[in-house]
Design a protein around this motif. Structure first.
Motif, PDB file in Angstrom:
ATOM      1  N   ALA A   1      35.964  36.597  40.512  1.00 35.81           N
ATOM      2  CA  ALA A   1      35.476  35.693  39.479  1.00 35.81           C
ATOM      3  C   ALA A   1      34.729  36.455  38.391  1.00 35.81           C
ATOM      4  CB  ALA A   1      34.576  34.636  40.099  1.00 35.81           C
ATOM      5  N   ALA A   2      33.893  37.424  38.816  1.00 36.49           N
ATOM      6  CA  ALA A   2      33.050  38.103  37.839  1.00 36.49           C
ATOM      7  C   ALA A   2      33.744  39.313  37.238  1.00 36.49           C
ATOM      8  CB  ALA A   2      31.746  38.533  38.492  1.00 36.49           C
ATOM      9  N   GLY A   3      34.718  39.848  37.937  1.00 36.49           N
ATOM     10  CA  GLY A   3      35.388  41.036  37.453  1.00 36.49           C
ATOM     11  C   GLY A   3      34.531  42.280  37.538  1.00 36.49           C
ATOM     12  N   SER A   4      33.525  42.253  38.395  1.00 39.37           N
ATOM     13  CA  SER A   4      32.665  43.431  38.518  1.00 39.37           C
ATOM     14  C   SER A   4      32.027  43.464  39.890  1.00 39.37           C
ATOM     15  CB  SER A   4      31.580  43.397  37.452  1.00 39.37           C
ATOM     16  OG  SER A   4      30.630  44.406  37.729  1.00 39.37           O
TER      17      SER A   4
ATOM     18  N   LEU B   1      25.925  43.940  40.568  1.00 43.16           N
ATOM     19  CA  LEU B   1      25.266  42.640  40.755  1.00 43.16           C
ATOM     20  C   LEU B   1      24.682  42.109  39.461  1.00 43.16           C
ATOM     21  CD1 LEU B   1      23.543  43.298  44.175  1.00 43.16           C
ATOM     22  CD2 LEU B   1      25.418  41.756  43.726  1.00 43.16           C
ATOM     23  N   GLY B   2      24.177  43.010  38.629  1.00 44.12           N
ATOM     24  CA  GLY B   2      23.631  42.575  37.345  1.00 44.12           C
ATOM     25  C   GLY B   2      24.719  41.973  36.472  1.00 44.12           C
ATOM     26  N   ARG B   3      25.890  42.638  36.467  1.00 46.86           N
ATOM     27  CA  ARG B   3      27.034  42.151  35.691  1.00 46.86           C
ATOM     28  C   ARG B   3      27.471  40.788  36.219  1.00 46.86           C
ATOM     29  NH1 ARG B   3      29.650  46.547  34.150  1.00 46.86           N
ATOM     30  NH2 ARG B   3      27.680  47.621  34.451  1.00 46.86           N
ATOM     31  N   ILE B   4      27.455  40.624  37.531  1.00 49.02           N
ATOM     32  CA  ILE B   4      27.875  39.345  38.128  1.00 49.02           C
ATOM     33  C   ILE B   4      26.963  38.224  37.650  1.00 49.02           C
ATOM     34  CG2 ILE B   4      28.010  38.066  40.289  1.00 49.02           C
ATOM     35  CD1 ILE B   4      28.925  40.675  41.609  1.00 49.02           C
ATOM     36  N   THR B   5      25.668  38.511  37.619  1.00 52.51           N
ATOM     37  CA  THR B   5      24.732  37.482  37.167  1.00 52.51           C
ATOM     38  C   THR B   5      24.975  37.143  35.703  1.00 52.51           C
ATOM     39  OG1 THR B   5      23.136  38.416  38.678  1.00 52.51           O
ATOM     40  CG2 THR B   5      22.308  36.876  37.065  1.00 52.51           C
TER      41      THR B   5
ATOM     42  N   GLY C   1      42.628  31.243  33.275  1.00 54.67           N
ATOM     43  CA  GLY C   1      41.497  31.143  32.361  1.00 54.67           C
ATOM     44  C   GLY C   1      40.870  29.761  32.347  1.00 54.67           C
ATOM     45  N   VAL C   2      40.669  29.201  33.519  1.00 57.32           N
ATOM     46  CA  VAL C   2      40.091  27.858  33.597  1.00 57.32           C
ATOM     47  C   VAL C   2      38.661  27.899  33.073  1.00 57.32           C
ATOM     48  CG1 VAL C   2      39.453  25.996  35.146  1.00 57.32           C
ATOM     49  CG2 VAL C   2      41.546  27.291  35.559  1.00 57.32           C
ATOM     50  N   GLY C   3      38.363  27.006  32.133  1.00 55.65           N
ATOM     51  CA  GLY C   3      37.023  26.991  31.558  1.00 55.65           C
ATOM     52  C   GLY C   3      36.087  26.151  32.368  1.00 55.65           C
ATOM     53  N   PRO C   4      34.808  26.225  32.171  1.00 52.13           N
ATOM     54  CA  PRO C   4      34.154  27.142  31.237  1.00 52.13           C
ATOM     55  C   PRO C   4      33.849  28.516  31.853  1.00 52.13           C
ATOM     56  CG  PRO C   4      32.535  25.708  32.233  1.00 52.13           C
ATOM     57  CD  PRO C   4      33.848  25.349  32.834  1.00 52.13           C
ATOM     58  N   TRP C   5      34.364  28.759  33.060  1.00 49.76           N
ATOM     59  CA  TRP C   5      33.925  29.975  33.763  1.00 49.76           C
ATOM     60  C   TRP C   5      34.746  31.209  33.419  1.00 49.76           C
ATOM     61  CZ3 TRP C   5      35.657  25.640  36.682  1.00 49.76           C
ATOM     62  CH2 TRP C   5      34.653  24.694  36.903  1.00 49.76           C
ATOM     63  N   PHE C   6      36.066  31.016  33.299  1.00 50.64           N
ATOM     64  CA  PHE C   6      36.911  32.207  33.261  1.00 50.64           C
ATOM     65  C   PHE C   6      37.658  32.391  31.943  1.00 50.64           C
ATOM     66  CE2 PHE C   6      36.932  30.581  37.705  1.00 50.64           C
ATOM     67  CZ  PHE C   6      36.031  31.490  38.190  1.00 50.64           C
ATOM     68  N   ASN C   7      37.145  31.786  30.848  1.00 45.50           N
ATOM     69  CA  ASN C   7      37.892  31.996  29.606  1.00 45.50           C
ATOM     70  C   ASN C   7      37.239  33.048  28.727  1.00 45.50           C
ATOM     71  OD1 ASN C   7      35.692  30.460  29.078  1.00 45.50           O
ATOM     72  ND2 ASN C   7      36.824  28.612  28.559  1.00 45.50           N
TER      73      ASN C   7
ATOM     74  N   LEU D   1      26.053  24.744  35.052  1.00 45.43           N
ATOM     75  CA  LEU D   1      27.438  24.501  35.454  1.00 45.43           C
ATOM     76  C   LEU D   1      28.295  25.763  35.353  1.00 45.43           C
ATOM     77  CD1 LEU D   1      28.004  21.047  33.752  1.00 45.43           C
ATOM     78  CD2 LEU D   1      27.468  21.523  36.126  1.00 45.43           C
ATOM     79  N   HIS D   2      27.776  26.777  34.667  1.00 46.10           N
ATOM     80  CA  HIS D   2      28.517  28.027  34.576  1.00 46.10           C
ATOM     81  C   HIS D   2      28.311  28.907  35.809  1.00 46.10           C
ATOM     82  CE1 HIS D   2      28.874  26.858  30.420  1.00 46.10           C
ATOM     83  NE2 HIS D   2      29.680  27.867  30.178  1.00 46.10           N
ATOM     84  N   TRP D   3      27.274  28.595  36.564  1.00 45.94           N
ATOM     85  CA  TRP D   3      27.027  29.406  37.751  1.00 45.94           C
ATOM     86  C   TRP D   3      28.193  29.269  38.706  1.00 45.94           C
ATOM     87  CZ3 TRP D   3      21.340  27.646  38.976  1.00 45.94           C
ATOM     88  CH2 TRP D   3      20.515  28.038  37.890  1.00 45.94           C
ATOM     89  N   TYR D   4      28.340  30.275  39.585  1.00 41.39           N
ATOM     90  CA  TYR D   4      29.544  30.292  40.420  1.00 41.39           C
ATOM     91  C   TYR D   4      29.517  29.304  41.572  1.00 41.39           C
ATOM     92  CZ  TYR D   4      31.269  34.346  37.950  1.00 41.39           C
ATOM     93  OH  TYR D   4      31.747  35.178  36.990  1.00 41.39           O
ATOM     94  N   TRP D   5      28.385  28.635  41.788  1.00 44.33           N
ATOM     95  CA  TRP D   5      28.405  27.689  42.905  1.00 44.33           C
ATOM     96  C   TRP D   5      29.445  26.615  42.662  1.00 44.33           C
ATOM     97  CZ3 TRP D   5      27.579  22.566  42.020  1.00 44.33           C
ATOM     98  CH2 TRP D   5      26.905  22.212  40.839  1.00 44.33           C
ATOM     99  N   LEU D   6      29.734  26.322  41.386  1.00 40.14           N
ATOM    100  CA  LEU D   6      30.651  25.217  41.109  1.00 40.14           C
ATOM    101  C   LEU D   6      32.114  25.625  41.297  1.00 40.14           C
ATOM    102  CD1 LEU D   6      30.853  22.315  40.388  1.00 40.14           C
ATOM    103  CD2 LEU D   6      30.686  22.904  37.989  1.00 40.14           C
TER     104      LEU D   6
END
Lengths: 372, 417
Positions: A197-200, A203-207, A366-372, A215-220
């Motif tokens: 999901a984060a492409g990295s 850990l800093g990059r993931i955050t 590229g499902v938004g809003p997370w991966f676009n 809603l952008h956090w990865y829990w969703l």
């Protein structure tokens, strides 16, 4: 602010000290080493303080859940202060107790085991980002490092069980080994999802990849993985309802049944340090680490104080997850050993594998809003 | 190559789940139990022999200490046996009081069991919640007998004294503020019966709370459903009684099948299980608590409306009032005789059993006409249940042994005696 303090310390204390004590040619290396040591203690001392007071929080919270008061006698200077002195009294008591090494035990391994249990849970903090810049080692393989170190922790448990030469400890160690190995796999796959999901792996990059809003956090997008990861985390730390390795009513104390005094308390601290670690990781990986939950919200998001990233958010999120640990412990009965295995292999593993495919699909599409 | 042997493990007597002093020698193939060998006798106090050495009434207190979580029920079987030999019947009010306290005891026992069983399986909050309610029932014991556990309240011919008209209240102390005391005493303003009535009203809600935590809990069900299954025929063969038997689906309850005291006039149901596993036994016991609450409530209503004597008026068996002793020669003589020699019981032998919270608790009494029993034998339900442990745990895992010890509701006081 923390950087400023650190710079001041570096400039006015470490610099002159190195200048006085070390030959000029080695001064820069010595200064660097000293600086790292100061940073390490700046992480570990508050951590150990947290661990001590987590035990207090646990007793207090579970106490209130169970209609009791919890510790409320030991205070400071004659004031009771809701029992806030309890952890310190406990530590002092444990330090002064004799460490008994059983006659049939393998002495060397018996002593090494608690250290082996404790060290990884402290070392893992090297890559935890507290802020955009506040991280001891900003390495790219942070997630791999975490995975490697949390897997190491099981050796402390196994060696303790083996070296004690006791049947209860041995059974506890066997259970723990099987359990941690199984959950390591589910956890590993869960981390792979985050990585995709984060492409990295940093850990800093993931955050940072989660910034935007709550809603952008990865829990969703990773909701099942979020749950699997946290539950595996509970299992990995040997906490209720997965505490079969030390299940009080079955194995008395499981792998550390023969340990007393400080040796026992190191196992105890390792367990609590692991809890803090898992909570902090869950916050970083799935709940936006230091990012504000109010970011991007219509009204609250405009308030500068509320919407800005801050280390306090990370601490608050971590505390929430820590509270969940304690809440679980007060609520659930204990799983049986084979049922834990079943949950790990037959439920969590398939979920994570399926979700890896789903996440990959979402990233590619590229499902938004997370991966676009 | 060395021979591969099963692991032998000593479970107890110093073990958190040993329920006192159970020592199990387990033969295990990995985590799976091949054989369990219960060792008993670590709490042996020679109750039966002691009873042979002292007048009848002086052994009532020993009966409390048999199954020390269901005290008055033990006394009940003992005084019933003596009454049978003497051929006396206590006044009806005494019988209602006994039934009420039997049921209070049943709730006490089942609460203790539920808490300990929960703790064994890992639901540790359960223990504290159960003890919260137990505390009120202990107070009932204290109000009526002066002690919280070992009441010594039942006497051949009735009960020691009538229910107090005033419930004891908490006093203000240095650690207990006025506000706390006021809250604690809220339900204690009236008589003991008012207090019990308030408890009966509140208690079904508490049971609902316990059930919320356990009954539909997936982990609880995984740990108890299908564990320690005893088919009904086998349960009868093994001599099971009480909830262990009813959990297997056999509707057998002495309160119904051989009614004693006033159980035939009370309205209550006998819950039975279907599968005979730990979960069914759990459900049976929880439902029994509800039924007991209903019985207590009926007794409270009856006792409120019907004052009367609580012990027979025969001073050959029952000591006279303290005041009458002061100016009545005959009373003084009776008192002296009863407290030195006791009373003699006609020759014969008798078996009296009650539906104890754990099963059929019986007293077999042989009298040679003297002032103390010739022989006393206690039929303890826990002993019979424990002897089936080996059969129940075979093929199960170590964690299930703990669940099974819990489901048998073992108390060592009555097993070792």
């Amino acid at each position: 602010m923390l950087e400023n303090i650190f710079n001041l310390i570096s400039e006015h204390i470490l610099g002159p000290a190195v200048g006085l004590l070390v030959p000029a040619g080695y001064a820069s290396n010595a200064l660097y080493t000293l600086e790292v040591l100061v940073k390490i203690s700046a992480i570990l001392l508050p951590l150990l303080f947290c661990v001590a007071y987590l035990t207090y929080a646990e007793r207090k919270i579970i106490g209130y859940i169970q209609c009791r008061l919890g510790p409320n006698r030991v205070g400071f200077f004659g004031f009771r202060l809701w029992g806030l002195g309890q952890p310190i009294a406990d530590v002092v008591k444990l330090i002064f107790k004799e460490i008994i090494i059983p006659a049939g035990a393998n002495k060397r391994l018996f002593v090494i085991a608690p250290i082996l249990a404790m060290a990884p849970s402290l070392a893992a903090w090297a890559v935890i980002p507290f802020d955009e810049t506040l991280v001891l080692a900003d390495i790219n393989a942070g997630l791999l490092y975490i995975l490697a170190l949390t897997s190491l922790a099981v050796y402390g448990v196994i060696i303790a069980g083996w070296a004690s030469n006791s049947k209860y400890a041995f059974l506890g160690a066997m259970r723990s080994a099987a359990q941690i190995v199984s959950y390591e796999i589910a956890m590993g796959f869960a981390l792979v999802c985050v990585l995709i999901a984060a492409g990295s792996l940093n850990l800093g990059r993931i955050t940072e990849a989660q910034s935007g809003s709550i809603l952008h956090w990865y829990w969703l997008p990773l909701l099942p993985i979020f749950l699997v990861y946290f539950i595996s985390g509970v299992a990995e730390t040997n906490r209720a309802p997965f505490d079969v390795a030390e299940g009080e009513s079955e194995l008395v104390a499981g792998f550390h049944v023969e340990y007393g005094g400080m040796a026992f308390s190191i196992f105890f601290m390792a367990e609590y340090a692991n809890m803090v670690l898992i909570s902090v990781l869950t916050a970083v990986l799935f709940c936006g680490g230091w990012l504000s939950p109010f970011q991007g919200m219509p009204f609250l998001g405009d308030q500068p104080f509320l919407s800005e990233p801050n280390i306090a958010w990370l601490l608050i999120k971590t505390s929430v997850f820590l509270f969940m640990f304690l809440w679980f412990r007060a609520t659930f009965p204990r799983y049986r050993y084979d049922q834990i295995m079943r949950l790990g292999w037959k439920v969590f593993l398939p979920i994570t594998i399926i979700w890896i495919v789903v996440v990959s699909g979402m990233v590619v599409a590229g499902v938004g809003p997370w991966f676009n | 190559m060395p021979e591969i042997r099963n692991m032998t493990m000593n479970f107890g007597p110093q073990h958190p789940a040993a329920h006192g002093v159970l020592r199990l020698v387990l033969e295990m193939d990995g985590e799976v139990i091949e054989r369990a060998d219960p060792h008993i006798g670590l709490l042996h106090r020679a109750t039966e022999k002691l009873a042979e050495s002292k007048p009848y009434n002086q052994s009532i207190g020993y009966m409390d200490r048999l199954d020390y979580v269901s005290m008055m029920c033990n006394e009940h079987a003992y005084v019933l046996a003596i009454e049978k030999l003497l051929g006396i019947t206590p006044p009806v009010r005494a019988r209602y009081i006994r039934v009420m306290f039997d049921e209070i005891t049943r709730v006490l026992n089942h609460l203790m069991w539920l808490g300990a069983h929960g703790l064994d399986i890992g639901a540790m909050s359960m223990f504290l919640y159960c003890f919260r309610e137990r505390e009120d029932l202990m107070d009932c014991y204290e109000a009526v007998s002066g002690t919280r556990m070992h009441a010594t309240y039942y006497r051949p011919g009735g009960v020691y004294r009538d229910l107090p008209a005033e419930m004891p209240r908490y006093q203000e102390t240095s650690n207990r503020s006025r506000a706390e005391v006021k809250k604690l005493n809220e339900k204690r303003q009236g008589s003991l019966l008012d207090f019990i009535a308030a408890f009966v009203e509140r208690f079904p809600g508490c049971i609902d709370e316990y059930e919320t935590l356990l009954t539909d809990n997936r982990i609880w069900k995984q740990r108890t459903v299908g564990i320690g299954v005893v088919p009904p025929e086998r349960a009868i063969e093994l001599g099971f009684t009480g909830p262990m038997l009813r959990g297997s689906g056999v509707e057998w309850d002495l309160r119904r099948k051989q009614p004693y005291e006033v159980y035939d006039q009370l309205d209550f149901a006998i819950p039975v299980g279907v599968n005979g596993d730990c979960y069914d036994r759990y459900l049976v016991r929880v439902e029994e608590m509800r039924q007991s609450t209903a019985i207590i409530s009926q007794c409270v209503d009856w006792l409120r409306d019907n004052p009367g004597p609580v012990i027979i008026d025969d001073h050959k068996l029952v000591p006279p009032q303290r005041e009458t002793m002061k100016d009545d020669m005959e009373s003084l003589i009776h008192h002296f005789k009863l407290f030195t020699e006791g009373y003699c019981v006609p020759e014969g032998e008798v078996y009296a059993a009650v539906e104890h919270p754990k099963g059929e608790f019986g007293i077999y009494l042989v009298s040679d006409g003297a002032n103390k029993p010739y022989r006393l034998k206690v039929r303890a339900p826990g002993f019979v249940h424990l002897s089936s442990l080996d059969e129940m745990v075979q093929g199960h895992m170590l964690a299930d042994v703990v669940a099974m010890i819990g489901t048998q509701d073992i108390v060592f006081g009555e097993i070792d005696r």
